[in-house]
Design a protein around this motif. Structure first.
Motif, PDB file in Angstrom:
ATOM      1  N   LEU A 132      71.772  20.193  -1.003  1.00 34.81           N
ATOM      2  CA  LEU A 132      70.533  20.541  -0.304  1.00 34.81           C
ATOM      3  C   LEU A 132      69.949  21.829  -0.861  1.00 34.81           C
ATOM      4  O   LEU A 132      68.743  21.943  -1.060  1.00 34.81           O
ATOM      5  CB  LEU A 132      70.778  20.672   1.203  1.00 34.81           C
ATOM      6  N   THR A 262      67.633   9.616   2.095  1.00 28.51           N
ATOM      7  CA  THR A 262      67.791  11.054   2.289  1.00 28.51           C
ATOM      8  C   THR A 262      66.632  11.821   1.638  1.00 28.51           C
ATOM      9  O   THR A 262      66.061  12.730   2.251  1.00 28.51           O
ATOM     10  CB  THR A 262      69.129  11.539   1.691  1.00 28.51           C
ATOM     11  N   THR A 265      63.599  11.620   3.774  1.00 24.74           N
ATOM     12  CA  THR A 265      63.676  12.491   4.953  1.00 24.74           C
ATOM     13  C   THR A 265      63.376  13.935   4.593  1.00 24.74           C
ATOM     14  O   THR A 265      62.631  14.618   5.302  1.00 24.74           O
ATOM     15  CB  THR A 265      65.094  12.427   5.575  1.00 24.74           C
ATOM     16  N   ILE A 266      63.948  14.416   3.501  1.00 22.54           N
ATOM     17  CA  ILE A 266      63.769  15.830   3.181  1.00 22.54           C
ATOM     18  C   ILE A 266      62.490  16.060   2.367  1.00 22.54           C
ATOM     19  O   ILE A 266      62.178  17.201   2.021  1.00 22.54           O
ATOM     20  CB  ILE A 266      64.985  16.417   2.430  1.00 22.54           C
ATOM     21  N   ILE A 406      71.383  17.248   8.640  1.00 23.37           N
ATOM     22  CA  ILE A 406      69.969  17.094   8.992  1.00 23.37           C
ATOM     23  C   ILE A 406      69.837  16.537  10.404  1.00 23.37           C
ATOM     24  O   ILE A 406      68.997  16.977  11.190  1.00 23.37           O
ATOM     25  CB  ILE A 406      69.270  16.179   7.969  1.00 23.37           C
ATOM     26  N   THR A 409      70.741  19.273  12.876  1.00 17.72           N
ATOM     27  CA  THR A 409      69.693  20.285  12.928  1.00 17.72           C
ATOM     28  C   THR A 409      68.507  19.779  13.741  1.00 17.72           C
ATOM     29  O   THR A 409      67.930  20.502  14.546  1.00 17.72           O
ATOM     30  CB  THR A 409      69.216  20.617  11.503  1.00 17.72           C
ATOM     31  N   THR A 410      68.154  18.517  13.521  1.00 13.68           N
ATOM     32  CA  THR A 410      67.036  17.933  14.249  1.00 13.68           C
ATOM     33  C   THR A 410      67.344  17.841  15.742  1.00 13.68           C
ATOM     34  O   THR A 410      66.494  18.154  16.580  1.00 13.68           O
ATOM     35  CB  THR A 410      66.731  16.533  13.688  1.00 13.68           C
ATOM     36  N   THR A 438      61.829  16.671  13.783  1.00 11.02           N
ATOM     37  CA  THR A 438      62.251  16.621  12.380  1.00 11.02           C
ATOM     38  C   THR A 438      61.600  17.753  11.602  1.00 11.02           C
ATOM     39  O   THR A 438      62.250  18.426  10.798  1.00 11.02           O
ATOM     40  CB  THR A 438      61.858  15.266  11.742  1.00 11.02           C
ATOM     41  N   THR A 439      60.306  17.951  11.858  1.00 13.74           N
ATOM     42  CA  THR A 439      59.596  19.050  11.178  1.00 13.74           C
ATOM     43  C   THR A 439      60.257  20.392  11.475  1.00 13.74           C
ATOM     44  O   THR A 439      60.450  21.210  10.574  1.00 13.74           O
ATOM     45  CB  THR A 439      58.132  19.086  11.650  1.00 13.74           C
ATOM     46  N   LEU A 442      64.015  20.452   9.963  1.00 15.40           N
ATOM     47  CA  LEU A 442      63.983  20.623   8.513  1.00 15.40           C
ATOM     48  C   LEU A 442      63.397  21.978   8.140  1.00 15.40           C
ATOM     49  O   LEU A 442      63.834  22.612   7.172  1.00 15.40           O
ATOM     50  CB  LEU A 442      63.141  19.520   7.864  1.00 15.40           C
ATOM     51  N   LYS A 446      65.433  24.307   5.710  1.00 20.85           N
ATOM     52  CA  LYS A 446      64.885  24.672   4.399  1.00 20.85           C
ATOM     53  C   LYS A 446      64.672  26.177   4.307  1.00 20.85           C
ATOM     54  O   LYS A 446      65.011  26.815   3.312  1.00 20.85           O
ATOM     55  CB  LYS A 446      63.552  23.952   4.169  1.00 20.85           C
TER      56      LYS A 446
END
Length: 594
Positions: A132, A262, A265-266, A406, A409-410, A438-439, A442, A446
RNA sequence: GCAUUCGUAGCUCAAUUGGAUAGAGCACCUGACUACGGAUCAGGAGGUUUGGGGUUCGAAUCCCUACGAGUGCACCA
């Protein structure tokens, strides 16, 4: 209008007129917060040339600037530091420039192309936390370079052949029993990863048994029947054995489906994907070329080497004695291939720092071979990601899986955000809520991985990575949502934000905001020069934080003076846009509501 | 052993490339909500920049040295 450039020119002119001396590049720095002014010119370096003490020089230049430059309103001198204040009218011009320039922060086209290679996974197991960091870095650097005016080609080299995938293949053959991602209810990459682990277990058991019977460990590792079988499978693959190739193809395709999910998604994609199964044979003709040019030499056993001791490196093998390739041979071949395909002016590799030496050697060899592109190659090296408990070790099962992470985290973002939103999301559909979480998840992840200098090894703390407060992605996302909320209300009040600002003076915090905004293009440029997404993380946070201070100190919609109200709305709008752009360069979306 | 990267507040990270009194966040303590979105803001405490030398107007940054950590030094990729 570029205030910083104008200041530099003015300072040069001041020195010419006052001292009849020419100086080189003028360097300005932002003034520290505890002093008045926004730009600081350091006069210490001039004392020898101008034969005056630093404070006198500052005083003279400052006086000259106030008298002769329309944009300098005040100055003060502290030792060798000349602090300059800029006239509000100049800031308002700058603000209007920024508000009308749709492409603000996008630099002019350079008519040069860059290839960024990143991600480059092995096909025997799913992506993990380390990948990642690699993906986010590569993706962000690609976006940053594009904003700098380069044509960017994002490339991925999939390591789809070799011993590692044969291990999964063998284990699948032995224990698979026709299992598919569908029947197992698993993503393809996870399914293949499962068989890789199964192989490893069985293999270890064999070694232990052999060691117990008196075989030395090193020999057992080579002689174990399972390893023999893997080697045999690799040979069959290289010979193009139909059954082996079919199995290989089937398993790899499952893995690609998993990877694609994946990547989707990212938000990472590639312009060109190379497969090592197609490129691993390349490079041998380069070895031939190197021998003819006398760059390489051959030993009696017919292995081929290069002596790089002059460059402070070692002697390095480029072809085995049996005539087969090594890693270096392949990389020579693929680098040439990439250049033939795209003729990029520059090639960048996003690869972990454990390969620093490899790239030093690769670049040195290409220079020796006289490749025209050899001086435009760059290894963007990054440090490992550690856990609070220490290194990630696949053997100890402490590897953090990317998909799991992910998801966690979501989920964490959704729990925290649902609570914090206090009803603001009531009108959201379930799908809209899911997209928002998700926004946010992520964004947190990130930002967390990108805010650190790539070169440095970093620690991944799961709890901190999903934090919404402080120096985090969601904090910045929140400021964007907040600004959009204000702008929506402004529309209801019929205040237009697309006409020029007519104010004549600004509050100090407003000036600070315009100043920060005006620095954005420069930060984009610096981030491009240094391949440093962390600069933009730093910048976005500073901008968001300064906006919150502004927001707390001054009212926007409740302001009664229409000129001030308008000014503040335009300011808020530009801040929102700049946050969106800066975050966009890190591959992070910003929501309008949260 | 040789090469290389790194060492900054209790923790995670900055420091515009050699500039001012080394800054943020988290955690801890105190204050500000009949709110333009408090998912916020203001303040407090926290440092011999691993130790020791050197270079100069000036060093977290450059050089030397010691200590500590990571990585590399395969006819693996």
């Amino acid at each position: 209008m570029d205030i910083q450039e104008e200041l530099k020119v003015a300072i040069k002119q001041a020195i010419t007129e006052l001292y009849q001396q020419e100086i080189g590049e003028v360097a300005l720095q932002p003034t520290k917060k505890e002093f008045d002014g926004l730009y600081t010119f350091v006069t210490f370096p001039l004392t020898k040339i101008l034969r005056q003490n630093p404070a006198q020089i500052g005083q003279s230049i400052g006086t000259w600037l106030v008298d002769n430059s329309p944009i300098v309103s005040q100055f003060n001198v502290v030792q060798g530091f000349l602090n300059l204040s800029i006239d509000d009218s100049a800031w308002i011009t700058v603000m209007n420039d920024m508000a009308t320039d749709v492409a603000f922060g996008t630099l002019p086209a350079k008519n040069q192309s860059v290839m960024v290679e990143f991600s480059s996974p092995n096909t025997n197991k799913p992506l993990h936390l380390g990948h990642l960091r690699n993906n986010f870095l590569g993706d962000s650097v690609s976006r940053i370079l594009a904003a700098n005016g380069y044509d960017v080609v994002k490339a991925c080299i999939v390591n789809d052949r070799g011993v590692h995938i044969c291990k999964s293949m063998l284990a699948y053959k032995m224990f698979g029993d026709g299992e598919t991602p569908e029947s197992a209810g698993m993503k393809g990459d996870h399914l293949i990863g499962k068989y890789y682990v199964l192989f490893d277990k069985a293999y270890k058991t064999q070694i232990e048994e052999m060691v117990a019977q008196g075989t030395p460990k090193e020999e057992a590792e080579k002689q174990a029947p399972l390893m023999q079988e893997v080697q045999q499978m690799l040979r069959l693959w290289e010979q193009g054995d139909a059954e082996t190739v079919a199995l290989w193809r089937k398993l790899n395709n499952w893995v690609y489906e998993g990877f694609d999910a994946t990547y989707q998604t990212i938000g990472v994609s590639f312009d060109k994907t190379y497969y090592e199964s197609n490129t691993y044979i390349l490079g041998k003709e380069i070895v031939e070329e190197g021998l003819q040019k006398g760059v390489f030499y051959q030993k009696p056993d017919s292995s081929v080497w290069i002596d790089l001791t002059e460059e402070g490196l070692d002697q390095k093998l480029v072809l085995r004695s049996d005539g087969t390739s090594v890693y270096m041979t392949q990389d020579l071949g693929t680098t040439d291939l990439k250049f033939q395909d795209f003729h990029n002016d520059r090639q960048i590799w996003v690869v972990g720092n454990e390969q620093d030496y490899h790239f030093n050697v690769l670049f040195a060899i290409l220079r020796r071979l006289g490749r025209p592109y050899a001086n435009n190659l760059y290894h963007l090296s990054y440090g490992m990601v550690d856990l609070p408990t220490g290194k990630m070790k696949s053997r100890e099962g402490t590897v953090v899986d990317a998909d799991d992470l992910i998801q966690e985290t979501t989920e964490a973002a959704s729990t925290a955000a649902d609570e914090a939103a206090k009803g603001k999301l009531d009108e959201f559909s379930d799908a809209e809520k899911a997209a928002l979480f998700t926004t946010l998840g992520l964004g947190a992840l990130k930002y967390y991985l990108l805010k650190v200098d790539p070169q440095k090894r970093m620690q991944f703390n799961p709890a901190e990575s999903v934090d919404l407060h402080g120096n985090t992605g969601p904090y910045i996302q929140y400021v964007h949502a907040r600004i959009q909320s204000v702008l929506r209300k402004a529309v209801e009040l019929n205040v237009l934000t697309d006409k020029p600002v007519e104010a004549t003076d600004l509050d100090e915090i407003e000036q600070q905001l315009v100043f920060l905004l005006s620095q954005y293009p420069q930060r984009v440029e610096e981030a491009g020069q240094d391949y440093a997404p962390s600069y933009l993380a730093q910048y976005a946070y500073e901008l968001a934080k300064t906006f919150n201070q502004f927001y707390d100190k001054l009212s926007i919609l409740k302001e009664v003076d229409p000129v001030k109200l308008h000014t503040r709305l335009v300011l808020a709008k530009v801040v929102g846009e700049t946050i969106r752009k800066a975050m966009g360069l890190m591959g992070i979306d910003v929501p309008d509501k949260m």
